[in-house]
Design a protein around this motif. Structure first.
Motif, PDB file in Angstrom:
ATOM      1  N   HIS A  31       0.827  -1.201   0.000  1.00  0.00           N
ATOM      2  CA  HIS A  31       0.000   0.000   0.000  1.00  0.00           C
ATOM      3  C   HIS A  31       0.869   1.261   0.000  1.00  0.00           C
ATOM      4  CE1 HIS A  31      -3.705   2.210   0.420  1.00  0.00           C
ATOM      5  NE2 HIS A  31      -3.194   2.888   1.435  1.00  0.00           N
ATOM      6  N   THR A  32       2.033   1.202   0.630  1.00  0.00           N
ATOM      7  CA  THR A  32       2.953   2.343   0.615  1.00  0.00           C
ATOM      8  C   THR A  32       3.355   2.703  -0.813  1.00  0.00           C
ATOM      9  OG1 THR A  32       3.826   1.724   2.777  1.00  0.00           O
ATOM     10  CG2 THR A  32       5.168   3.215   1.439  1.00  0.00           C
ATOM     11  N   LEU A  33       3.619   1.680  -1.634  1.00  0.00           N
ATOM     12  CA  LEU A  33       3.993   1.944  -3.024  1.00  0.00           C
ATOM     13  C   LEU A  33       2.813   2.457  -3.832  1.00  0.00           C
ATOM     14  CD1 LEU A  33       6.499  -0.898  -3.924  1.00  0.00           C
ATOM     15  CD2 LEU A  33       6.958   1.501  -3.397  1.00  0.00           C
ATOM     16  N   HIS A  34       1.607   2.105  -3.438  1.00  0.00           N
ATOM     17  CA  HIS A  34       0.444   2.718  -4.080  1.00  0.00           C
ATOM     18  C   HIS A  34       0.502   4.228  -3.912  1.00  0.00           C
ATOM     19  CE1 HIS A  34      -3.611   4.522  -3.725  1.00  0.00           C
ATOM     20  NE2 HIS A  34      -3.821   3.869  -4.849  1.00  0.00           N
ATOM     21  N   ASP A  35       0.793   4.674  -2.685  1.00  0.00           N
ATOM     22  CA  ASP A  35       0.830   6.110  -2.417  1.00  0.00           C
ATOM     23  C   ASP A  35       2.006   6.792  -3.099  1.00  0.00           C
ATOM     24  OD1 ASP A  35      -1.393   5.753  -0.862  1.00  0.00           O
ATOM     25  OD2 ASP A  35      -0.320   5.760   1.048  1.00  0.00           O
ATOM     26  N   GLU A  36       3.129   6.080  -3.240  1.00  0.00           N
ATOM     27  CA  GLU A  36       4.335   6.691  -3.795  1.00  0.00           C
ATOM     28  C   GLU A  36       4.429   6.586  -5.317  1.00  0.00           C
ATOM     29  OE1 GLU A  36       7.638   4.845  -1.871  1.00  0.00           O
ATOM     30  OE2 GLU A  36       7.139   5.623   0.120  1.00  0.00           O
ATOM     31  N   VAL A  37       3.804   5.554  -5.892  1.00  0.00           N
ATOM     32  CA  VAL A  37       4.015   5.254  -7.310  1.00  0.00           C
ATOM     33  C   VAL A  37       2.716   5.231  -8.108  1.00  0.00           C
ATOM     34  CG1 VAL A  37       4.974   3.577  -8.937  1.00  0.00           C
ATOM     35  CG2 VAL A  37       6.089   3.930  -6.727  1.00  0.00           C
ATOM     36  N   LEU A  38       1.715   4.507  -7.636  1.00  0.00           N
ATOM     37  CA  LEU A  38       0.475   4.366  -8.412  1.00  0.00           C
ATOM     38  C   LEU A  38      -0.377   5.628  -8.378  1.00  0.00           C
ATOM     39  CD1 LEU A  38      -0.771   0.730  -7.627  1.00  0.00           C
ATOM     40  CD2 LEU A  38       0.249   1.589  -9.734  1.00  0.00           C
ATOM     41  N   ARG A  39      -0.667   6.124  -7.204  1.00  0.00           N
ATOM     42  CA  ARG A  39      -1.555   7.282  -7.102  1.00  0.00           C
ATOM     43  C   ARG A  39      -1.013   8.507  -7.829  1.00  0.00           C
ATOM     44  NH1 ARG A  39      -3.643   8.925  -1.257  1.00  0.00           N
ATOM     45  NH2 ARG A  39      -1.464   9.576  -1.026  1.00  0.00           N
ATOM     46  N   PRO A  40       0.309   8.799  -7.768  1.00  0.00           N
ATOM     47  CA  PRO A  40       0.827   9.948  -8.535  1.00  0.00           C
ATOM     48  C   PRO A  40       0.922   9.697 -10.039  1.00  0.00           C
ATOM     49  CG  PRO A  40       2.257   9.418  -6.657  1.00  0.00           C
ATOM     50  CD  PRO A  40       1.334   8.263  -6.840  1.00  0.00           C
ATOM     51  N   GLY A  41       0.744   8.440 -10.480  1.00  0.00           N
ATOM     52  CA  GLY A  41       0.736   8.162 -11.906  1.00  0.00           C
ATOM     53  C   GLY A  41       2.066   7.731 -12.501  1.00  0.00           C
ATOM     54  N   PHE A  42       3.030   7.350 -11.681  1.00  0.00           N
ATOM     55  CA  PHE A  42       4.303   6.861 -12.225  1.00  0.00           C
ATOM     56  C   PHE A  42       4.134   5.473 -12.853  1.00  0.00           C
ATOM     57  CE2 PHE A  42       5.609   9.842  -8.839  1.00  0.00           C
ATOM     58  CZ  PHE A  42       6.321  10.737  -9.625  1.00  0.00           C
ATOM     59  N   LEU A  43       3.162   4.716 -12.389  1.00  0.00           N
ATOM     60  CA  LEU A  43       2.703   3.483 -13.019  1.00  0.00           C
ATOM     61  C   LEU A  43       1.224   3.647 -13.310  1.00  0.00           C
ATOM     62  CD1 LEU A  43       4.125   0.333 -11.128  1.00  0.00           C
ATOM     63  CD2 LEU A  43       4.188   0.738 -13.581  1.00  0.00           C
ATOM     64  N   ASP A  44       0.749   3.041 -14.389  1.00  0.00           N
ATOM     65  CA  ASP A  44      -0.659   3.134 -14.737  1.00  0.00           C
ATOM     66  C   ASP A  44      -1.487   2.370 -13.706  1.00  0.00           C
ATOM     67  OD1 ASP A  44      -3.168   3.240 -15.842  1.00  0.00           O
ATOM     68  OD2 ASP A  44      -2.539   2.619 -17.850  1.00  0.00           O
ATOM     69  N   LYS A  45      -2.244   3.090 -12.885  1.00  0.00           N
ATOM     70  CA  LYS A  45      -2.980   2.429 -11.809  1.00  0.00           C
ATOM     71  C   LYS A  45      -4.135   1.583 -12.331  1.00  0.00           C
ATOM     72  CE  LYS A  45      -5.421   6.758 -10.776  1.00  0.00           C
ATOM     73  NZ  LYS A  45      -5.630   7.785  -9.732  1.00  0.00           N
ATOM     74  N   THR A  46      -4.528   1.786 -13.596  1.00  0.00           N
ATOM     75  CA  THR A  46      -5.579   0.931 -14.145  1.00  0.00           C
ATOM     76  C   THR A  46      -5.076  -0.490 -14.405  1.00  0.00           C
ATOM     77  OG1 THR A  46      -5.100   1.564 -16.443  1.00  0.00           O
ATOM     78  CG2 THR A  46      -6.689   2.910 -15.224  1.00  0.00           C
ATOM     79  N   ASP A  47      -3.746  -0.691 -14.382  1.00  0.00           N
ATOM     80  CA  ASP A  47      -3.186  -2.030 -14.543  1.00  0.00           C
ATOM     81  C   ASP A  47      -3.194  -2.809 -13.240  1.00  0.00           C
ATOM     82  OD1 ASP A  47      -2.670  -1.360 -17.167  1.00  0.00           O
ATOM     83  OD2 ASP A  47      -0.536  -0.972 -16.856  1.00  0.00           O
ATOM     84  N   PHE A  48      -3.584  -2.172 -12.143  1.00  0.00           N
ATOM     85  CA  PHE A  48      -3.514  -2.796 -10.826  1.00  0.00           C
ATOM     86  C   PHE A  48      -4.891  -2.775 -10.148  1.00  0.00           C
ATOM     87  CE2 PHE A  48       0.797  -1.856 -11.808  1.00  0.00           C
ATOM     88  CZ  PHE A  48       1.555  -2.816 -11.159  1.00  0.00           C
ATOM     89  N   THR A  49      -5.130  -3.800  -9.359  1.00  0.00           N
ATOM     90  CA  THR A  49      -6.391  -3.953  -8.651  1.00  0.00           C
ATOM     91  C   THR A  49      -6.132  -4.019  -7.150  1.00  0.00           C
ATOM     92  OG1 THR A  49      -7.294  -5.235 -10.496  1.00  0.00           O
ATOM     93  CG2 THR A  49      -8.450  -5.382  -8.385  1.00  0.00           C
ATOM     94  N   ARG A  50      -6.916  -3.307  -6.397  1.00  0.00           N
ATOM     95  CA  ARG A  50      -6.772  -3.344  -4.929  1.00  0.00           C
ATOM     96  C   ARG A  50      -7.264  -4.694  -4.404  1.00  0.00           C
ATOM     97  NH1 ARG A  50      -8.653   1.184  -0.525  1.00  0.00           N
ATOM     98  NH2 ARG A  50      -8.695  -0.182   1.308  1.00  0.00           N
ATOM     99  N   VAL A  51      -6.476  -5.295  -3.537  1.00  0.00           N
ATOM    100  CA  VAL A  51      -6.838  -6.589  -2.936  1.00  0.00           C
ATOM    101  C   VAL A  51      -6.533  -6.538  -1.449  1.00  0.00           C
ATOM    102  CG1 VAL A  51      -6.487  -7.966  -5.024  1.00  0.00           C
ATOM    103  CG2 VAL A  51      -4.547  -7.551  -3.491  1.00  0.00           C
ATOM    104  N   GLU A  52      -7.213  -7.376  -0.691  1.00  0.00           N
ATOM    105  CA  GLU A  52      -6.965  -7.503   0.744  1.00  0.00           C
ATOM    106  C   GLU A  52      -6.230  -8.811   0.989  1.00  0.00           C
ATOM    107  OE1 GLU A  52      -7.558  -5.041   2.809  1.00  0.00           O
ATOM    108  OE2 GLU A  52      -8.431  -3.879   1.154  1.00  0.00           O
ATOM    109  N   ILE A  53      -5.148  -8.735   1.733  1.00  0.00           N
ATOM    110  CA  ILE A  53      -4.295  -9.886   1.989  1.00  0.00           C
ATOM    111  C   ILE A  53      -4.353 -10.250   3.471  1.00  0.00           C
ATOM    112  CG2 ILE A  53      -1.968 -10.844   1.842  1.00  0.00           C
ATOM    113  CD1 ILE A  53      -3.053 -10.118  -0.868  1.00  0.00           C
TER     114      ILE A  53
END
Length: 227
Positions: free
Chosen positions: A187-209
């Motif tokens: 989730h930390t990398l979501h905030d640092e990489v996915l949410r700002p758009g450095f990786l396309d967040k549509t390629d990733f799905t939120r899951v609970e582990i």
């Protein structure tokens, strides 16, 4: 001398005066920034990843040996793609998996997108050269890393192994034969990489582990991308 027009946009709550133009002066903030929690002695903040081979135990001894060499070579190429040398890394091998920690100060916004694209592309290329298709599960995260008498210590190494062994990640690659690489980002990398758009967040799905002592949110990506 021609007039100059400067425009400054400041986000957040900033106190004090802002003056635009020559000899710009920015006033002091109304409150000092919050202090970060101190890093425990012997620990350093790192980006790390674990890659684990699918179906390794079903192969014979010769095929397992070949896969280990292929994975080691593959990771070495990816590390070079990131701009590092092997001696810059801290790593360990455990049979069908490899764990790698990047040097202190590595920027996740730059590193993680290159890591994902380089590994997926090099894995696809490797699989065109061999009849024995290699498929990988991967977990990527950030956190504090230490070294103890038995190897790496700290929450980061524990969390990465929990993620790569999770039922969610195993199912993600088992249920789609077109997938060669299934990845979980913390989730930390979501905030640092996915949410700002450095990786396309549509390629990733939120899951609970939920895995042993680990419970949390992660972000799942699969390559080649599913239609």
């Amino acid at each position: 001398m021609s007039d100059m027009h400067n425009e400054i946009k400041v986000g957040g709550n900033v106190g004090g005066n802002v003056v635009a133009g020559q000899h710009n002066v920015v006033g002091q903030p109304s409150a000092p920034p919050p202090e970060h929690a101190p890093v425990p002695e012997g620990f350093t903040p790192r980006i790390g990843f674990v890659v684990d081979m699918v179906g390794f135990g079903r192969r014979g001894a010769h095929d397992r040996d070949d896969l280990q060499h292929r994975l080691d070579h593959l990771v070495g190429l990816v590390v070079a793609d990131l701009g590092f040398r092997q001696r810059d890394m801290e790593s360990a091998v455990a049979g069908d998996s490899k764990v790698v920690f990047l040097p202190v100060g590595a920027d996740s916004s730059r590193i993680v997108p290159v890591l994902v694209s380089a590994l997926s592309e090099r894995l696809a290329r490797d699989n065109t050269r061999y009849r024995d298709r290699m498929r990988l599960r991967m977990a990527i995260g950030t956190g504090l890393l230490g070294n103890g008498p038995l190897g790496f210590t700290g929450d980061l190494i524990v969390d990465l192994h929990r993620l790569v062994d999770s039922d969610v990640l195993r199912a993600a690659i088992a249920e789609d034969e077109a997938v060669d690489l299934a990845i979980l980002l913390t989730h930390t990398l979501h905030d640092e990489v996915l949410r700002p758009g450095f990786l396309d967040k549509t390629d990733f799905t939120r899951v609970e582990i939920t895995m042993k002592e680990y419970t949390g949110t992660a972000w799942l990506g699969r390559y080649p991308l599913s239609a």
